[in-house]
Design a protein around this motif. Structure first.
Motif, PDB file in Angstrom:
ATOM      1  N   ARG A   1       0.995  -1.038  -0.297  1.00  0.00           N
ATOM      2  CA  ARG A   1      -0.009   0.010  -0.077  1.00  0.00           C
ATOM      3  C   ARG A   1       0.427   1.505  -0.172  1.00  0.00           C
ATOM      4  NH1 ARG A   1      -3.816  -0.585   4.397  1.00  0.00           N
ATOM      5  NH2 ARG A   1      -1.891  -0.318   5.769  1.00  0.00           N
ATOM      6  N   ALA A   2       1.784   1.358   0.508  1.00  0.00           N
ATOM      7  CA  ALA A   2       3.303   1.952   0.843  1.00  0.00           C
ATOM      8  C   ALA A   2       3.562   2.843  -0.986  1.00  0.00           C
ATOM      9  CB  ALA A   2       3.790   2.598   1.879  1.00  0.00           C
ATOM     10  N   GLU A   3       3.612   1.515  -1.096  1.00  0.00           N
ATOM     11  CA  GLU A   3       4.616   2.123  -2.622  1.00  0.00           C
ATOM     12  C   GLU A   3       3.483   2.437  -3.865  1.00  0.00           C
ATOM     13  OE1 GLU A   3       6.098  -0.725  -6.637  1.00  0.00           O
ATOM     14  OE2 GLU A   3       5.926  -1.952  -4.498  1.00  0.00           O
ATOM     15  N   ALA A   4       2.178   2.208  -3.291  1.00  0.00           N
ATOM     16  CA  ALA A   4       1.247   2.567  -4.114  1.00  0.00           C
ATOM     17  C   ALA A   4       1.616   4.273  -4.268  1.00  0.00           C
ATOM     18  CB  ALA A   4      -0.402   2.284  -4.236  1.00  0.00           C
ATOM     19  N   GLY A   5       1.338   4.539  -2.964  1.00  0.00           N
ATOM     20  CA  GLY A   5       1.214   5.667  -2.284  1.00  0.00           C
ATOM     21  C   GLY A   5       2.858   6.367  -2.799  1.00  0.00           C
ATOM     22  N   VAL A   6       4.037   5.404  -3.045  1.00  0.00           N
ATOM     23  CA  VAL A   6       4.783   6.739  -3.446  1.00  0.00           C
ATOM     24  C   VAL A   6       5.365   6.594  -5.110  1.00  0.00           C
ATOM     25  CG1 VAL A   6       7.638   6.163  -4.213  1.00  0.00           C
ATOM     26  CG2 VAL A   6       6.685   5.207  -1.550  1.00  0.00           C
ATOM     27  N   ARG A   7       4.532   5.172  -5.763  1.00  0.00           N
ATOM     28  CA  ARG A   7       4.006   5.744  -6.902  1.00  0.00           C
ATOM     29  C   ARG A   7       2.942   6.519  -7.546  1.00  0.00           C
ATOM     30  NH1 ARG A   7       6.682   1.760  -9.761  1.00  0.00           N
ATOM     31  NH2 ARG A   7       8.216  -0.137  -8.256  1.00  0.00           N
ATOM     32  N   CYS A   8       2.598   7.078  -6.265  1.00  0.00           N
ATOM     33  CA  CYS A   8       1.194   7.886  -6.969  1.00  0.00           C
ATOM     34  C   CYS A   8       2.144   9.313  -7.160  1.00  0.00           C
ATOM     35  CB  CYS A   8       0.169   7.920  -5.927  1.00  0.00           C
ATOM     36  SG  CYS A   8      -1.517   7.053  -6.504  1.00  0.00           S
ATOM     37  N   ASP A   9       2.640   9.656  -5.815  1.00  0.00           N
ATOM     38  CA  ASP A   9       3.413  10.837  -5.631  1.00  0.00           C
ATOM     39  C   ASP A   9       4.670  11.253  -6.780  1.00  0.00           C
ATOM     40  OD1 ASP A   9       2.233  11.162  -3.560  1.00  0.00           O
ATOM     41  OD2 ASP A   9       3.719  10.089  -2.197  1.00  0.00           O
TER      42      ASP A   9
END
Length: 406
Positions: free
Chosen positions: A349-357
């Motif tokens: 889930r955190a990786e999803a956030g990084v990739r969004c950013d």
């Protein structure tokens, strides 16, 4: 039926005082009486049958007006099964039970409650420090599953886990074990709160954090209290109140400054930076990020004393990128690439956030082709973990990407 057919039927006391009810009783309208029970308690025909001792088929016939009740013994069963008070019994043509019967009923109820409480206390008494450690380990396992899979696949396990801890804590008598259970309850409730935020259930999140704070206070664990209070600020961010989130995080940090480890202080500073970035306050955001960097210990993460914190230099870089992408900082892309490279692959889930950013930063820098694979991967991860929070961001970025490519 899940035991529903055997639960007593308790019609609210004010119903018996209504004139319409009095008419039903005077007319000995048993069908009407059954309708009252269904209306005010949701009683099914099964429950009516169990409560009155009348076969369900006959209950059905009476309710449809196909059969009348005339036997005094049956009236008595119905009155007892539906818990008619004395004045209602009189209107139905039955003798009141009187004080003696009421006293016997009170005694029976007292004994039943005493037996039930004793059983609950006995069940909780088997909990010792070893079992508390097992429950704490279960919380950590659920936390790791949540990082990989999201809240959805473990929702049932999470509810059962919290219910078990809450039940044990509620009936624990020994102060030492009770305090240990309170700490475990605080950590589990905080995890449930974060999951609720991620799935958009902000009311549930707030309630989880309130329970977590009360438990942390009882456990007298300032670090746990500071963490769950800081996480609760994210519910304010989610409902568009970032200024209050900044205020809350600052208060928590100042209140517990001398009682909590540097790693947790760094986490609180990073959380303040994120709230400030949502607010649009770049100065506060950068100052808080700098403070987080200064406070971050050199020791390797994770800290066994703070299992609920995932923070090292890579995670802080992720956080920094998440904050500064809102201000079009030119260094954001490199920060986020470094954070992505340093992630261990368990934080889906955190990786999803990084990739969004990262997708956001690349789009802002005019490179939609480079942004595309990150946004696509973020979409996959957000779908896999069931993160509504990240899906909202992905959908917004997808719209921006389509406009840039067309």
């Amino acid at each position: 039926m899940n035991g529903e057919g055997f639960s007593p039927i308790v019609i609210p006391g004010n119903v018996w005082d209504q004139e319409s009810t009095a008419t039903i009783l005077r007319n000995r309208d048993i069908a009407g009486l059954f309708k009252l029970a269904t209306k005010y308690t949701g009683a099914s025909q099964v429950r009516l049958s169990v409560a009155t001792g009348i076969p369900q088929g006959r209950i059905s016939q009476i309710s449809r007006g196909q059969r009348q009740v005339s036997d005094l013994v049956v009236f008595e069963r119905i009155a007892n099964g539906l818990g008619l008070p004395d004045h209602a019994r009189v209107l139905l043509g039955l003798a009141p039970l009187g004080p003696a019967a009421s006293a016997r009923a009170d005694d029976d109820e007292h004994q039943e409650q005493a037996d039930d409480l004793a059983a609950r206390l006995d069940a909780a008494s088997v909990i010792d420090s070893t079992m508390v450690m097992i429950l704490s380990t279960d919380t950590n396992n659920l936390r790791m599953l949540d990082r990989r899979m999201g809240a959805g696949p473990i929702a049932d396990k999470m509810r059962a886990h919290i219910a078990q801890i809450n039940r044990a804590h509620h009936h624990a008598v020994r102060p030492g074990v009770r305090a240990e259970l309170a700490e475990v309850l605080a950590e589990a409730s905080s995890l449930a709160g974060w999951q609720a935020i991620d799935t958009g259930a902000v009311n549930d999140a707030w309630d989880h954090y309130e329970r977590a704070k009360s438990a942390a206070q009882e456990a007298e664990r300032p670090a746990v209290l500071a963490h769950v209070s800081g996480e609760q600020a994210y519910t304010l961010i989610e409902i568009g109140r970032p200024a209050e989130a900044v205020e809350l995080i600052r208060y928590v940090h100042q209140t517990h400054r001398g009682q909590i480890p540097a790693l947790l202080r760094a986490w609180l500073s990073a959380a303040e930076a994120e709230a400030a970035s949502v607010l649009g306050d770049e100065v506060t955001c950068r100052n808080a990020l700098d403070q987080a960097a200064r406070l971050l210990p050199e020791d390797d993460w994770p800290d066994p004393e703070l299992p609920y914190l995932a923070l090292n230099r890579h995670h802080l870089a992720r956080w920094r990128g998440n904050c500064l992408v809102r201000f079009a900082d030119p260094d954001t892309v490199e920060d986020l690439r470094g954070a992505l490279a340093g992630m261990d692959g368990t934080f889906n889930r955190a990786e999803a956030g990084v990739r969004c950013d990262l997708g956001h930063a690349l789009l802002a820098g005019g490179d939609p082709d480079a942004a595309l694979p990150h946004i696509q991967r973020a979409q996959q991860l957000a779908t896999m973990t069931g993160s509504r929070r990240q899906r909202r961001r992905v959908d917004e970025l997808a719209r921006l990407l389509n406009r840039s490519l067309n």
